[in-house]
Design an enzyme around this catalytic site. Structure first.
Site, PDB file in Angstrom:
ATOM      1  N   LYS A  76      47.642  -4.009  16.822  1.00 62.62           N
ATOM      2  CA  LYS A  76      46.659  -3.788  15.747  1.00 62.62           C
ATOM      3  C   LYS A  76      47.059  -4.609  14.524  1.00 62.62           C
ATOM      4  O   LYS A  76      48.252  -4.709  14.206  1.00 62.62           O
ATOM      5  CB  LYS A  76      46.622  -2.293  15.414  1.00 62.62           C
ATOM      6  CG  LYS A  76      45.546  -1.888  14.413  1.00 62.62           C
ATOM      7  CD  LYS A  76      45.558  -0.371  14.221  1.00 62.62           C
ATOM      8  CE  LYS A  76      44.464   0.101  13.272  1.00 62.62           C
ATOM      9  NZ  LYS A  76      44.451   1.578  13.141  1.00 62.62           N
ATOM     10  N   SER A 151      40.133   3.977  13.745  1.00 61.29           N
ATOM     11  CA  SER A 151      40.097   2.624  13.239  1.00 61.29           C
ATOM     12  C   SER A 151      40.699   1.605  14.200  1.00 61.29           C
ATOM     13  O   SER A 151      40.495   0.417  14.014  1.00 61.29           O
ATOM     14  CB  SER A 151      40.835   2.563  11.909  1.00 61.29           C
ATOM     15  OG  SER A 151      42.211   2.877  12.090  1.00 61.29           O
ATOM     16  N   SER A 175      43.029   7.730  14.626  1.00 56.76           N
ATOM     17  CA  SER A 175      42.633   6.345  14.901  1.00 56.76           C
ATOM     18  C   SER A 175      43.119   5.752  16.214  1.00 56.76           C
ATOM     19  O   SER A 175      42.669   4.675  16.592  1.00 56.76           O
ATOM     20  CB  SER A 175      43.093   5.442  13.766  1.00 56.76           C
ATOM     21  OG  SER A 175      42.174   5.540  12.719  1.00 56.76           O
TER      22      SER A 175
HETATM   23  N1  GLN Z   1      39.007   8.069  10.750  1.00 58.50           N
HETATM   24  C1  GLN Z   1      40.062   8.624   9.953  1.00 58.50           C
HETATM   25  C2  GLN Z   1      40.002   8.059   8.564  1.00 58.50           C
HETATM   26  O1  GLN Z   1      39.132   7.312   8.307  1.00 58.50           O
HETATM   27  C3  GLN Z   1      41.377   8.343  10.586  1.00 58.50           C
HETATM   28  C4  GLN Z   1      41.869   6.999  10.307  1.00 58.50           C
HETATM   29  C5  GLN Z   1      43.197   6.730  10.934  1.00 58.50           C
HETATM   30  O2  GLN Z   1      43.698   7.518  11.728  1.00 58.50           O
HETATM   31  N2  GLN Z   1      43.780   5.603  10.546  1.00 58.50           N
HETATM   32  O3  GLN Z   1      40.809   8.346   7.737  1.00 58.50           O
END
Ligand code: GLN
Length: 485
Positions: A76, A151, A175
């Site tokens: 990532k 994400s 994410s």
């Molecule tokens: N979707 C969640 C957020 O927007 C989790 C994001 C993540 O785990 N990096 O914070």
């Protein structure tokens, strides 16, 4: 060239049926054929081939192959790799190159993994759909009109579409697990502190963990084992010994296994199709000897509210370092120091990141701190106590990974609160710090993947993966992603 697991690839490499170079060429060809999908932000074409040839030579010379010998991996783009661009899918980091390697990367490299490139994501890991990327959205490999989740959407799509065997993601509130659920693969977030965060760009430091996206639990276990362990460069990394996850996994039997099923997870807002698939799979496990235990986890509704107060507070502080002076982007329009800060941040950050910085500074401001931030910390503690208590009576807590199947690109971008609900089932484990994963268990009536989300007690990754391995559909009943041709 198709590999069902790393074990399969490894045995073919070690018996000289294939070479690392041929494997890397195969993956690079696939990456090229999916170029329009935006899955990778950077591809290490030459470096990956060079490394593959070096590993082939190493094997020919009779050296001992590392534990991840020849494993083609994607990373990532919020994890540092020395000399490679690091964008966090943000204009803010335009032109920035990492000056050091993340500890996780060093450990994978030392075991002979091969890195294919860096994957697309929501900007600074903020999002649930990969639509908050400065590089544009990524289509779900099962249906190109839908999102892959976020994400770590690029990492999940890469594994599902066969553009990497395993990928690293980061998980702050879901994410790794949520996109794994949307893309029909395994996504593991370890216990907080199990893997060093050194070299992972900070979003909310008391939540962030590097996680693994893989086709199956065995691959995920192996990669976790290599990365886990204490690191002098991350004071929050745990000194607990790293066990052999492979052997812990095989110790797990369904007979007498107590699976806790919280009633709050199956409420009216859960998509009935998703609920049906999850319940049916749990029922099959019951017939195989597991015990389903009804749980109640009151106040589960407060998870999202507490999460978005705490992570925005931490993010507002962590993201203060992007000031136009030290990293990446600097506004051309600035004419003095303070306009450089303001204009660089205004132009460099996307809308969701700015929303969170503003929310975070608000909840930390004098006068509001006690009402919001302190309260949310108390809720965090309450969740920790509740989950600890619940896990005294059961081996694992199970439910759906997401309240709905993968949604259409653009469907939820106008309403941030709608989007935040995508994480309603994954956020509690992040608040508490316990290990959790998503395992693919079936398909809804439209043929879209459905995942089960599992939470175990601190440092029980081996048990968690072992349980998930019983739940995962066998390869034979797995649908190939339509874009995996
Ligand atoms: N979707 C969640 C957020 O927007 C989790 C994001 C993540 O785990 N990096 O914070």
């Amino acid at each position: 060239m198709q590999f069902s697991s790393y074990e399969d690839l490894r045995s073919r490499l070690l018996s000289h049926a294939v070479t690392c170079e041929a494997v890397v060429r195969h993956y690079l060809d696939r990456i090229r054929s999916h170029e329009g999908d935006n899955i990778y932000i950077t591809v290490f074409e030459d470096e990956a081939l060079q490394r593959a040839r070096a590993l082939d030579r190493k094997l020919a010379l009779g050296a001992t192959p590392g534990r991840l010998f020849g494993m083609p991996m994607a990373i990532k783009d919020n994890i540092s790799m020395k000399g490679a661009p690091l964008t966090c899918a943000s204009k803010m980091l335009e032109g920035y190159t990492s000056v050091y390697d993340a500890t996780a990367v060093i450990r994978l490299e030392a075991e002979d993994a091969i890195f294919l490139g860096k994957t697309n994501m929501d900007e600074f890991a903020m999002g649930s759909s990969n639509e908050n990327s400065a590089f544009g959205p990524v289509p779900n490999p099962f249906d190109s009109t839908r999102v892959p989740g976020g994400s770590s959407g690029g990492s999940a799509a890469a594994v599902a579409a066969g553009l990497a065997m395993v990928a690293l993601g980061s998980d702050t509130g879901g994410s790794v697990r949520q996109p794994a659920g949307f893309c029909d693969i395994v996504g593991l977030k370890p216990t907080y502190g199990r893997i060093s965060r050194y070299g992972l760009v900070a979003f909310a430091s008391s939540f962030d963990q590097i996680g693994v996206l893989a086709l199956n639990c065995d691959d995920a276990a192996l990669v976790l084992e290599v990365m886990a362990g204490v690191d002098g460069k991350d004071a929050t990394s745990s000194a607990n010994e790293v066990p052999s996850y492979a052997s812990e996994m095989t110790d797990v039997s369904l007979k007498g296994l107590r699976i806790g099923v919280p009633e709050e997870f199956f409420n009216e807002s859960l998509n009935p199709d998703v609920a049906g698939v999850v319940r049916a799979r749990l029922e099959e496990l019951r017939l195989q000897g597991a015990e389903l235990v009804n749980l109640t986890l009151p106040q589960s509704d407060y998870a999202i509210a507490a999460y978005y107060i705490l992570v925005t507070a931490e993010a507002s502080s962590n993201l203060a370092r992007f000031d136009g002076a030290r990293y990446g982007y600097r506004s051309e329009a600035a004419d003095d120091l303070s306009s450089m800060y303001v204009k660089s941040r205004t132009e460099g950050f996307g809308a969701e990141v700015k929303r969170r910085i503003m929310l975070g500074t608000y909840v930390l401001s004098a006068g509001y701190y006690d009402t919001y931030y302190k309260k949310a910390q108390q809720v965090r503690r309450l969740f920790q106590d509740r989950y600890r208590e619940a896990l005294k009576g059961v081996d694992v807590i199970a439910g759906p990974t997401s309240p709905f199947p993968p949604f259409g690109i653009g469907d939820k971008t106008a309403d941030p609160l709608e989007m935040y609900l995508a994480d309603v089932f994954t956020v509690p484990a992040s608040i508490v710090g316990m290990p959790a994963l998503s395992v693919p268990v079936g398909y809804d009536s439209l043929g879209l993947p459905v995942g089960i989300h599992l939470i175990c007690n601190f440092f029980e990754e081996g048990k968690l993966l072992g349980i998930a391995r019983h739940m995962q559909r066998p390869d034979s009943s797995r649908k190939p992603a339509p874009s995996n041709h």
